[in-house]
Write a protein that holds these residues in place. Structure first.
Motif, mmCIF file in Angstrom:
data_model
loop_
_atom_site.group_PDB
_atom_site.id
_atom_site.type_symbol
_atom_site.label_atom_id
_atom_site.label_comp_id
_atom_site.label_asym_id
_atom_site.label_seq_id
_atom_site.Cartn_x
_atom_site.Cartn_y
_atom_site.Cartn_z
ATOM 1 N N MET A 155 57.859 -14.542 67.498
ATOM 2 C CA MET A 155 56.833 -13.507 67.491
ATOM 3 C C MET A 155 56.295 -13.335 66.073
ATOM 4 O O MET A 155 57.056 -13.382 65.111
ATOM 5 N N LYS A 156 54.968 -13.126 65.942
ATOM 6 C CA LYS A 156 54.342 -12.934 64.634
ATOM 7 C C LYS A 156 53.966 -11.467 64.433
ATOM 8 O O LYS A 156 53.660 -10.742 65.386
ATOM 9 N N PHE B 158 56.055 -15.037 60.827
ATOM 10 C CA PHE B 158 57.090 -14.959 61.848
ATOM 11 C C PHE B 158 58.091 -13.862 61.488
ATOM 12 O O PHE B 158 58.508 -13.732 60.326
ATOM 13 N N GLU C 193 63.392 -14.393 64.928
ATOM 14 C CA GLU C 193 62.790 -15.260 65.938
ATOM 15 C C GLU C 193 63.747 -16.422 66.207
ATOM 16 O O GLU C 193 64.218 -17.083 65.285
ATOM 17 N N LYS C 194 64.026 -16.693 67.478
ATOM 18 C CA LYS C 194 65.013 -17.717 67.818
ATOM 19 C C LYS C 194 64.334 -19.060 68.011
ATOM 20 O O LYS C 194 63.433 -19.200 68.841
ATOM 21 N N VAL C 195 64.771 -20.030 67.229
ATOM 22 C CA VAL C 195 64.198 -21.374 67.289
ATOM 23 C C VAL C 195 65.325 -22.398 67.225
ATOM 24 O O VAL C 195 66.482 -22.063 66.974
ATOM 25 N N ALA D 165 59.946 -23.757 68.731
ATOM 26 C CA ALA D 165 60.116 -22.569 69.559
ATOM 27 C C ALA D 165 60.744 -22.955 70.890
ATOM 28 O O ALA D 165 60.601 -24.091 71.360
ATOM 29 N N ARG E 75 60.458 -20.089 56.840
ATOM 30 C CA ARG E 75 60.223 -19.160 57.947
ATOM 31 C C ARG E 75 61.445 -18.270 58.126
ATOM 32 O O ARG E 75 62.579 -18.719 57.911
ATOM 33 N N THR F 140 63.757 -17.078 60.527
ATOM 34 C CA THR F 140 64.140 -17.462 61.887
ATOM 35 C C THR F 140 65.642 -17.345 62.071
ATOM 36 O O THR F 140 66.408 -17.212 61.111
#
Length: 339
Positions: free
Chosen positions: A1-2, A8, A12-14, A31, A64, A66
């Motif tokens: 999500m931004k 980001f 955020e799960k990546v 993603a 990022r 993440t």
């Protein structure tokens, strides 16, 4: 999500994927979408300029905010017990070390041919070139043969949710001559190297070895144009260029013999693995010699299996033209670990 600024948000799960080679390393963040991994960012690093994989991972993670929920890395070397020492690099990689340093629960290290094999059945038709349409069997085993700096081979075995890759070190198996000329090639290489592996004839250096043998057997040096180019360029690239241009008979002969041996080796793996689902040709070389592969020599070598001629004719053969297939396969595997 931004957030509203397009950045980001933390947490955020990546998933993280990597394709580690002796010269370059590609790392990517993806993603977790319902249909599979979606590319967020891919960064390329010069492998020899860093102290280890961890240094590159820290760099891409700093780009990022993440949370990595799973990671997978394809590495150009044998992987045993989740650990390896990448070929031509003075560092080591292990799943345990990555878990300890980064706190990941799900991390996997695979041979790069295994990650390419994961990607192969999922590739779009516009990055594949068909050499033989064949008659593919649904749910049949598949095979991958990938000549480049070295020679990689892998099988793909069907399971409930797709295919399981089985990596190998088949490139170091014995080279088997199929005719009198190839027997002379074997003798030439045996005097030079002792053990003559398939990789000695089916790789970038393998093409050069075939060319050297042809020069020796013909009792002549390379042409002045070829010799000048080889002084400053990769010899395999020089041979390929002159062969494709058709302006040097020795280069053309070397590439034709290379293609026939390539076909024979791919056919051997197809027989060994009962690859009725098809054979993929990967690695750096096949896309560069497509016009040569489309000629008769490759398929002649592929189907020349005596009583199994008709069986081989029914096996599809396709060239992979996607240069990030190994990275895509690593991303897919990381996605599977995460979900």
């Amino acid at each position: 999500m931004k957030n509203e600024h397009g950045h980001f948000l933390k947490g955020e799960k990546v998933v993280l994927a990597g394709d580690i080679g002796g010269t370059k390393t590609h790392l990517g963040l993806y993603a977790i979408d319902a249909g599979g991994p979606r590319t967020l960012e891919v960064v390329t690093y010069p492998s020899r300029d860093v102290a280890g994989l961890e240094e590159m991972i820290r760099d891409i993670l700093a780009r990022r905010e993440t949370t990595i929920v799973a990671a997978c890395f394809g590495i150009a070397c044998p992987v045993v017990g989740g650990a390896c020492r990448p070929t031509n690099l003075n560092w080591s990689v292990s799943e345990d070390r990555l878990r300890r340093i980064f706190g990941w629960r799900q991390v996997e290290i695979l041979n790069d041919l295994a990650t390419t094999a994961i990607a192969a059945p999922r590739l779009a038709s516009n990055v594949l070139t068909t050499l033989n349409p064949g008659q593919p069997q649904n749910g049949g085993n598949m095979a991958l043969v990938a000549p480049g700096t070295g020679l990689g081979q892998a099988l793909l075995l069907p399971e409930l949710k797709g295919y399981r890759p089985v990596a190998s070190e088949g490139g170091h198996a014995d080279f088997a001559p199929n005719n009198t000329a190839e027997l002379e090639l074997w003798r030439f290489l045996h005097q030079r190297f002792g053990h003559v592996s398939v990789e000695r004839v089916l790789s970038g250096q393998g093409l050069v070895n075939i060319f050297d043998w042809l020069c020796s057997s013909a009792g002549q040096a390379p042409s002045p144009a070829v010799r000048r180019a080889m002084a400053t360029e990769d010899p395999a690239a020089v041979i390929t260029r002159h062969a494709m241009d058709g302006d040097d008979s020795l280069c053309s002969d070397a590439l034709q013999r290379f293609c026939r041996i390539f076909g024979a080796v791919a056919g051997n793996l197809a027989l060994t693995g009962m690859a009725t689902g098809g054979v993929y040709l990967g690695g750096g070389i096949p896309p560069k010699i497509l016009p040569a592969l489309k000629k008769a020599a490759f398929m002649e070598g592929f189907i020349a299996k005596g009583r199994f001629h008709d069986f081989m004719t029914a096996i599809p053969v396709q060239v992979i033209r996607e240069d990030r297939a190994a990275l895509m396969g690593a991303a897919q595997r990381a996605y599977e670990l995460a979900t």
